[in-house]
Design an enzyme around this catalytic site. Sequence first.
Site, mmCIF file in Angstrom:
data_model
loop_
_atom_site.group_PDB
_atom_site.id
_atom_site.type_symbol
_atom_site.label_atom_id
_atom_site.label_comp_id
_atom_site.label_asym_id
_atom_site.label_seq_id
_atom_site.Cartn_x
_atom_site.Cartn_y
_atom_site.Cartn_z
ATOM 1 N N TYR A 85 0.845 -1.198 0.000
ATOM 2 C CA TYR A 85 0.000 0.000 0.000
ATOM 3 C C TYR A 85 0.881 1.249 0.000
ATOM 4 C CZ TYR A 85 -3.733 -3.250 1.282
ATOM 5 O OH TYR A 85 -4.629 -4.286 1.291
ATOM 6 N N ASN A 108 -12.454 -0.976 -5.234
ATOM 7 C CA ASN A 108 -12.192 -1.418 -6.601
ATOM 8 C C ASN A 108 -13.447 -2.118 -7.140
ATOM 9 O OD1 ASN A 108 -11.307 -2.692 -8.950
ATOM 10 N ND2 ASN A 108 -9.821 -3.991 -7.913
ATOM 11 N N CYS A 116 -6.456 -6.060 -7.051
ATOM 12 C CA CYS A 116 -6.194 -5.464 -5.742
ATOM 13 C C CYS A 116 -5.698 -6.502 -4.735
ATOM 14 C CB CYS A 116 -7.426 -4.725 -5.224
ATOM 15 S SG CYS A 116 -8.938 -5.684 -5.228
ATOM 16 N N HIS A 117 -5.893 -7.782 -5.025
ATOM 17 C CA HIS A 117 -5.361 -8.822 -4.143
ATOM 18 C C HIS A 117 -3.839 -8.830 -4.130
ATOM 19 C CE1 HIS A 117 -5.779 -10.749 -8.120
ATOM 20 N NE2 HIS A 117 -4.704 -11.455 -7.774
ATOM 21 N N GLU A 143 -1.348 -17.495 -8.065
ATOM 22 C CA GLU A 143 -0.439 -16.774 -8.954
ATOM 23 C C GLU A 143 1.020 -17.139 -8.683
ATOM 24 O OE1 GLU A 143 -1.238 -12.593 -9.148
ATOM 25 O OE2 GLU A 143 -3.318 -12.907 -9.774
#
Length: 153
Positions: A85, A108, A116-117, A143
């Site tokens: 952030y 979002n 945003c994750h 991911e």
Amino acid sequence: MPLVVDSPIGPLGVTLDGETVVGVRFGAATAGTPARHRVADELAAYFGGALTSFTVPVELRGGSAFERAVWGEIAKIPYGEMQTYGAIAAALGDPGAARAVGTACNRNPVPVLVPCHRVVGAGGKMVGFGGGIDRKRRLLELEARVALEQAWG
């Protein structure tokens, strides 16, 4: 009524304007219209580890100028990577705005597609996520696994 896309993190409600995705919501009611749209195919490929970049058209509606700027920065985070952030706040020219970045992430309108994750707290700490920390962890684990498989074959 939004389309409903089944996923390993629960049903996703997808709102379309024509062919353009304008909303994604976690925990959609399963009574929605079953998804018959390119976004459903892309989400299935993403969750299956075969897609690392969405090509379906997305439009980010609403939000303040700051929120739209945050969403733009989030969209730049590469697949399988994370950003804090604070780093996003600094990239936007306001290093003290980490909490405001968190609020913008929570607002979002198209999570997963605008990832945003991939935004975490200082030191990689799992904090905040509109879909819940468990979903955030599962998306990041997916991911990371796929990125490693691609890097090492």
